[in-house]
Enzyme design. Structure first.
Site, mmCIF file in Angstrom:
data_model
loop_
_atom_site.group_PDB
_atom_site.id
_atom_site.type_symbol
_atom_site.label_atom_id
_atom_site.label_comp_id
_atom_site.label_asym_id
_atom_site.label_seq_id
_atom_site.Cartn_x
_atom_site.Cartn_y
_atom_site.Cartn_z
ATOM 1 N N GLY A 158 47.688 63.051 36.142
ATOM 2 C CA GLY A 158 46.622 62.854 35.167
ATOM 3 C C GLY A 158 45.312 63.418 35.679
ATOM 4 O O GLY A 158 45.119 63.622 36.876
ATOM 5 N N GLY A 173 41.022 63.032 35.081
ATOM 6 C CA GLY A 173 39.936 62.282 34.451
ATOM 7 C C GLY A 173 38.580 62.804 34.854
ATOM 8 O O GLY A 173 38.456 63.822 35.544
ATOM 9 N N ALA A 174 37.548 62.079 34.429
ATOM 10 C CA ALA A 174 36.177 62.493 34.718
ATOM 11 C C ALA A 174 35.858 62.370 36.199
ATOM 12 O O ALA A 174 34.958 63.035 36.711
ATOM 13 C CB ALA A 174 35.210 61.639 33.901
ATOM 14 N N PHE A 175 36.593 61.502 36.890
ATOM 15 C CA PHE A 175 36.290 61.264 38.296
ATOM 16 C C PHE A 175 37.516 61.548 39.158
ATOM 17 O O PHE A 175 37.963 60.731 39.936
ATOM 18 C CB PHE A 175 35.817 59.821 38.489
ATOM 19 C CG PHE A 175 35.233 59.545 39.856
ATOM 20 C CD1 PHE A 175 34.203 60.308 40.357
ATOM 21 C CD2 PHE A 175 35.714 58.500 40.624
ATOM 22 C CE1 PHE A 175 33.658 60.050 41.611
ATOM 23 C CE2 PHE A 175 35.181 58.231 41.885
ATOM 24 C CZ PHE A 175 34.147 59.014 42.366
ATOM 25 N N ASP A 185 35.669 46.977 34.401
ATOM 26 C CA ASP A 185 36.254 48.058 33.593
ATOM 27 C C ASP A 185 37.705 47.752 33.234
ATOM 28 O O ASP A 185 38.572 48.619 33.299
ATOM 29 C CB ASP A 185 36.158 49.391 34.336
ATOM 30 C CG ASP A 185 36.293 50.597 33.394
ATOM 31 O OD1 ASP A 185 36.089 50.416 32.173
ATOM 32 O OD2 ASP A 185 36.609 51.697 33.866
ATOM 33 N N LYS A 222 44.725 60.164 44.451
ATOM 34 C CA LYS A 222 43.557 60.496 43.645
ATOM 35 C C LYS A 222 42.699 61.469 44.430
ATOM 36 O O LYS A 222 42.182 61.141 45.497
ATOM 37 C CB LYS A 222 42.775 59.220 43.319
ATOM 38 C CG LYS A 222 41.634 59.418 42.338
ATOM 39 C CD LYS A 222 41.045 58.062 41.965
ATOM 40 C CE LYS A 222 39.950 58.182 40.936
ATOM 41 N NZ LYS A 222 39.403 56.855 40.564
#
Length: 414
Positions: free
Chosen positions: A135, A137-139, A252, A157
């Site tokens: 995946g 994502g923005a971060f 979150d 990550k």
């Protein structure tokens, strides 16, 4: 330069490696013979222990010195002059570090195995092989990776150092994620195993959870029974109680941050993404979270505490009951306005029990002081009814099983 060097200096208060500590109650994690090189080049044994996330050195008269390892680079080395090889590891940063020597490669491997769980490692490419992207994502980007030593699968990550240094908020998120995830050890929370850094990226090596996120699961399953939701809700609220024991607020909670353990089971999961987490020792004020899940007090710029996670959990349970978002909108701004006003409708949930509706409304109460704590939420009458119902069904199934077994035995006897 390491992105963690400034953090280490800020937290440590100086660039000195050792700090004096007169306490004697360190919980020792690992200890083995270690040597340091004197000014004349002779290796002298030092009394060195790993105590959780501290390296502790005991000197003359039992005077303790310690250094925090969380933000320090750990790097193994071998000095080979063609006749004798010296094995050791370096701890610190380019501008200042300490070298420690051990007796052989096996001892070095053991030290590195322990230090790698609390320090920052450098040799990601040697230790792991990327299999595929999971995946983006923005971060950062998440990959599936395999350990080159054990063949075990992990999620990794990968975060660009350029993105971290360009935006202070990204650096704060990274620090939070590492700091809090290293504290936590819970079966329903993704575990952070290792942190690596190279010239371009930071790598967080975490549990690989193969069942997809809860958002994708709901699209597939549509609507859950109240009994299934009760099992899931109990586990999520138990996780929040665990976080509260550390004074941690996640901030979150959302479908995408709940990873399902398997395709078959709908209530075993692991919570992930602690980038927005914070310690709730005093009233928090930062506006953050994901539109549609944010507690109204955050959007109203009021001080808040751990009850914001209770609100987000209530939103998640509403979606499980209905297959819909409680605050729909054509864009983020519309969603946030409805989120702030917090008017929840049950028009499309004809089959929902009154106890379930009351449960949702209690958790999503707009006024924080009237909203239940996590423990109070777990004592809701809806839980009691659902779990007692499940227990009764299990008891009935057990009795039927025993009766059938008894008939079989009696049949065999006759």
């Amino acid at each position: 330069m390491s992105v963690f060097e400034a953090i280490n200096t800020e937290i440590g208060g100086s660039e000195k490696f050792w700090k004096f500590d007169q306490r004697q109650n360190f919980q020792e994690t690992f200890k083995n013979k270690v040597y340091q090189k004197s000014k004349s080049g002779i290796l002298k044994e030092v009394n060195l222990s790993l105590c959780q996330n501290y390296l502790v050195k005991v000197g003359p008269n039992s005077v303790n010195k310690k250094t925090l390892l969380d933000w320090k680079i750990v790097e193994p080395f071998i000095e080979d002059n063609g006749q004798n090889a010296r094995f050791g590891f370096s701890i610190g940063h380019l501008s200042w570090s300490k070298d420690f020597y051990v007796e052989n490669q096996e001892t070095l491997d053991t030290w590195i195995q322990h230090l790698s769980t609390v320090g920052i490692m450098m040799d990601f490419e040697n230790d792991f092989s990327i299999i595929k992207e999971l995946g983006n994502g923005a971060f950062g980007t998440v990959y599936l990776a395999e350990s080159n030593d054990t063949a075990e699968l992990y999620a990794v990550k990968s975060i660009s150092k350029h993105d971290i240094t360009a935006n202070p908020a990204n650096l704060a998120n990274l620090i939070n994620e590492i700091k809090f995830m290293r504290k936590l050890d819970h079966p329903n929370i993704v575990k952070l195993h290792y942190v690596y850094e190279n010239q371009t990226n930071i790598y967080l090596v975490i549990d690989y959870v193969g069942g997809g996120d809860l958002f994708k699961r709901i699209i597939k399953r549509k609507v859950y029974s109240e009994e299934h939701i009760a099992k899931f809700a109990q586990k999520l609220l138990d996780v929040l109680i665990y976080l509260n024991s550390f004074n941690i607020v996640h901030r979150d909670l959302k479908l995408e941050n709940i990873l399902m353990v398997s395709e078959e089971n709908d209530y075993d999961f692991k919570l992930t993404d602690f980038g927005l987490a914070a310690e709730a020792t005093e009233g928090l004020s930062l506006r953050c979270g994901s539109p549609g899940y944010i507690a109204p007090e955050i959007l109203r710029k009021n001080l808040y505490d751990s009850k914001v996670d209770v609100f987000s959990a209530g939103v998640i349970f509403y979606i499980l009951f209905s297959g819909r978002m409680p605050f729909p909108g054509r864009n983020a701004q519309e969603i946030l306005l409805r989120n702030r006003d917090c008017k929840i409708s049950f028009l499309h949930q004809q089959n929902l029990s009154k106890l379930a509706m009351t449960f949702i409304l209690r958790l999503t109460e707009p006024i924080a002081n009237l909203r239940p704590s996590v423990k109070e939420a777990l004592n809701d009458p809806w839980f009691e009814k659902q779990l007692n119902s499940a227990a009764s069904q299990n008891h009935l199934v057990s009795k039927i099983g025993k009766f059938q077994a008894c008939r079989k035995i009696m049949g065999n006897i006759s």
